[in-house]
Design a protein around this motif. Structure first.
Motif, mmCIF file in Angstrom:
data_model
loop_
_atom_site.group_PDB
_atom_site.id
_atom_site.type_symbol
_atom_site.label_atom_id
_atom_site.label_comp_id
_atom_site.label_asym_id
_atom_site.label_seq_id
_atom_site.Cartn_x
_atom_site.Cartn_y
_atom_site.Cartn_z
ATOM 1 N N VAL A 1 -37.237 2.606 4.374
ATOM 2 C CA VAL A 1 -36.835 1.420 4.960
ATOM 3 C C VAL A 1 -35.302 1.209 4.768
ATOM 4 O O VAL A 1 -35.058 0.819 3.746
ATOM 5 N N LEU A 2 -34.291 1.179 5.897
ATOM 6 C CA LEU A 2 -33.008 0.946 5.594
ATOM 7 C C LEU A 2 -32.372 -0.162 6.043
ATOM 8 O O LEU A 2 -32.697 -0.622 7.378
ATOM 9 N N VAL A 3 -31.646 -1.157 5.603
ATOM 10 C CA VAL A 3 -30.762 -1.878 6.267
ATOM 11 C C VAL A 3 -29.358 -1.898 5.758
ATOM 12 O O VAL A 3 -28.901 -1.639 4.451
ATOM 13 N N GLY A 4 -28.482 -2.362 6.939
ATOM 14 C CA GLY A 4 -27.053 -2.304 6.528
ATOM 15 C C GLY A 4 -26.114 -1.779 7.595
ATOM 16 O O GLY A 4 -26.748 -0.883 8.461
ATOM 17 N N ASP B 1 -22.911 0.841 4.002
ATOM 18 C CA ASP B 1 -23.397 -0.048 3.372
ATOM 19 C C ASP B 1 -24.949 -0.193 3.399
ATOM 20 O O ASP B 1 -25.484 -1.111 2.637
ATOM 21 N N LYS B 2 -25.309 0.750 4.048
ATOM 22 C CA LYS B 2 -26.817 0.824 4.102
ATOM 23 C C LYS B 2 -27.401 0.965 2.808
ATOM 24 O O LYS B 2 -26.892 1.514 1.858
ATOM 25 N N ARG B 3 -28.756 0.298 2.596
ATOM 26 C CA ARG B 3 -29.443 0.161 1.215
ATOM 27 C C ARG B 3 -30.743 0.386 1.645
ATOM 28 O O ARG B 3 -31.455 0.007 2.813
ATOM 29 N N GLU B 4 -31.656 1.029 0.932
ATOM 30 C CA GLU B 4 -33.028 1.204 0.980
ATOM 31 C C GLU B 4 -33.561 0.273 0.368
ATOM 32 O O GLU B 4 -33.583 -0.325 -0.883
ATOM 33 N N ILE B 5 -34.546 -0.492 1.197
ATOM 34 C CA ILE B 5 -35.265 -1.656 0.676
ATOM 35 C C ILE B 5 -36.895 -1.616 0.551
ATOM 36 O O ILE B 5 -37.538 -2.741 0.347
ATOM 37 N N GLY B 6 -37.415 -0.458 0.790
ATOM 38 C CA GLY B 6 -38.671 -0.296 0.934
ATOM 39 C C GLY B 6 -39.755 -0.951 -0.263
ATOM 40 O O GLY B 6 -40.691 -1.284 -0.154
ATOM 41 N N LYS B 7 -38.837 -0.714 -1.518
ATOM 42 C CA LYS B 7 -39.671 -1.087 -2.642
ATOM 43 C C LYS B 7 -39.405 -2.648 -3.192
ATOM 44 O O LYS B 7 -39.767 -3.245 -3.908
ATOM 45 N N LEU B 8 -38.478 -3.345 -2.277
ATOM 46 C CA LEU B 8 -38.276 -4.774 -2.490
ATOM 47 C C LEU B 8 -39.521 -5.556 -2.115
ATOM 48 O O LEU B 8 -40.287 -5.280 -1.407
#
Length: 288
Positions: free
Chosen positions: A106-109, A113-120
Motif C-alpha cells: 500500500v503506497l501513498v505519496g 516521496d511515496k512510502r509503504e504504509i501497509g503496516k501502519l
C-alpha cells in the motif's frame, strides 16, 4: 400468451425478475477483462498518489483480495462496484488497516516521496499518511452534540484547541451543521448525520477519503446532497476519494474512474463515463 419475463439489473432500476447475487457474480466473471497494470496507471494519469500493488488481504487467515492492483491520482475519485461479497469494502479496510495484509504493498505519496504504509495502524494512517475512513452509517455518537462529535474527529491532534479550531472551520463551511451545533446527533436527519460523518473525518484535514456506501439508507434528496458535498471536497479542496457504492449508477456518475470487482479480483476498469456506457455493466449493475 403471456410476455416472457425479462431478467436484468442489480440493485437499481426497474426489473421484473431480480438476479441473485450468485448469478450476478457468475455473469460478471463471464464478462471480466484482462486488466493490465499499465491501463490502471494510465487511468491515474501515470502519476498515482495512492497505489495497491499485488495486494492479498482478508480477515483472520481467510484471503478475500487476490493480487489486487489499484491506482488513483491526487485529486481523483475512484468508485468500486460489484456484487455483494466481491471485496469492495475489504479494499478500503486494507488501505486503512482494518484487516490483515498477507502480501503486496500500500503506497501513498507523490513521485519519489511515496512510502509503504501497509503496516501502519489506522490512527497512524490518519495522522501520518493523511487517510480518513468514512464509515457506512450510524458512526456518530448519538448522545453527543454535533460540536462534540466534530471535536472527536480531532482526537489525534496534539492540543484540544486545534480540534476546536478545525471544527469552527467546518461550521463556517457547512451552515447547516452550524445551526445544529448544540443539538444531540440523534435528532439529526439522515442527510445531516451523513454530513456530520463526513465533516468529522475532515477535522484532521486528510488528503485521501475512503468513503463506504455514502448513499446507504438515505432518501434521494439527501443522496444528491451528499454527492454534491463529495464533489466539492474533490474539486475545490483537492481531496482524493476512493468510494464503495452499491448505487452503481450514482457512483459512476460521480467518479473519474470505476473498478468492477468480482470474487476478490479486478474484473473491469475504466473511466466512470465509459463504464456507464458499457452494456454489460449496465445490464448487471445499472438496471438496464
Amino acid at each position: 400468451m403471456a410476455d416472457k419475463k425479462k431478467t436484468t439489473g442489480y440493485h437499481g432500476g426497474s426489473v421484473d425478475t431480480v438476479i441473485s447475487v450468485e448469478a450476478v457474480t457468475a455473469q460478471a466473471a463471464a464478462i471480466a477483462q484482462e486488466v493490465q497494470v499499465e491501463d490502471l496507471l494510465a487511468l491515474a494519469n501515470n502519476d498515482p498518489y495512492l497505489s495497491l500493488n499485488n495486494l492479498r488481504a482478508g480477515y483472520g487467515k481467510m484471503e478475500i483480495l487476490h493480487n489486487i492492483d489499484l491506482h488513483v491520482a491526487r485529486k481523483q475519485s475512484l468508485c468500486l462496484i460489484g456484487p455483494n461479497g466481491a471485496g469492495k469494502s475489504t479494499i478500503l479496510h486494507a488501505i486503512f488497516g482494518f484487516n490483515n495484509i498477507f502480501s503486496g504493498e500500500v503506497l501513498v505519496g507523490d513521485g519519489p516521496d511515496k512510502r509503504e504504509i501497509g503496516k501502519l495502524s489506522p490512527s497512524s494512517k490518519l495522522s501520518e499518511a493523511g487517510i480518513a475512513y468514512i464509515l457506512q452509517d450510524k458512526s456518530v455518537f448519538p448522545g453527543m452534540t454535533v460540536e462534540e462529535n466534530l471535536w472527536m474527529g480531532g482526537f489525534l491532534k496534539d492540543q484540544p484547541a486545534r480540534a476546536k479550531e478545525a471544527a469552527e472551520k467546518i461550521f463556517d463551511k457547512y451552515p447547516r451543521l452550524a445551526a445544529r451545533r448544540k443539538h444531540q446527533a440523534k435528532v439529526l436527519s439522515g442527510g445531516e448525520r451523513r454530513l456530520l460523518e463526513i465533516s468529522r473525518a475532515l477535522v484532521m484535514d486528510p488528503e485521501i477519503l475512503l468513503v463506504d456506501e455514502p448513499s446507504i439508507g438515505l432518501e434521494p434528496r439527501f443522496i444528491d446532497m451528499v454527492f454534491e458535498i463529495l464533489r466539492d471536497l474533490q474539486e475545490v479542496e483537492g481531496k482524493t476519494i476512493v468510494m464503495v457504492e452499491q448505487n452503481a449508477k450514482k457512483g459512476l456518475e460521480f467518479a473519474d474512474i470505476g473498478y468492477v470487482l468480482v470474487s476478490g479480483e479486478l474484473a473491469i476498469a475504466g473511466k466512470g463515463d465509459d463504464l456507464l456506457d458499457n452494456p454489460d455493466v449496465g445490464r448487471l449493475f445499472l438496471g438496464g
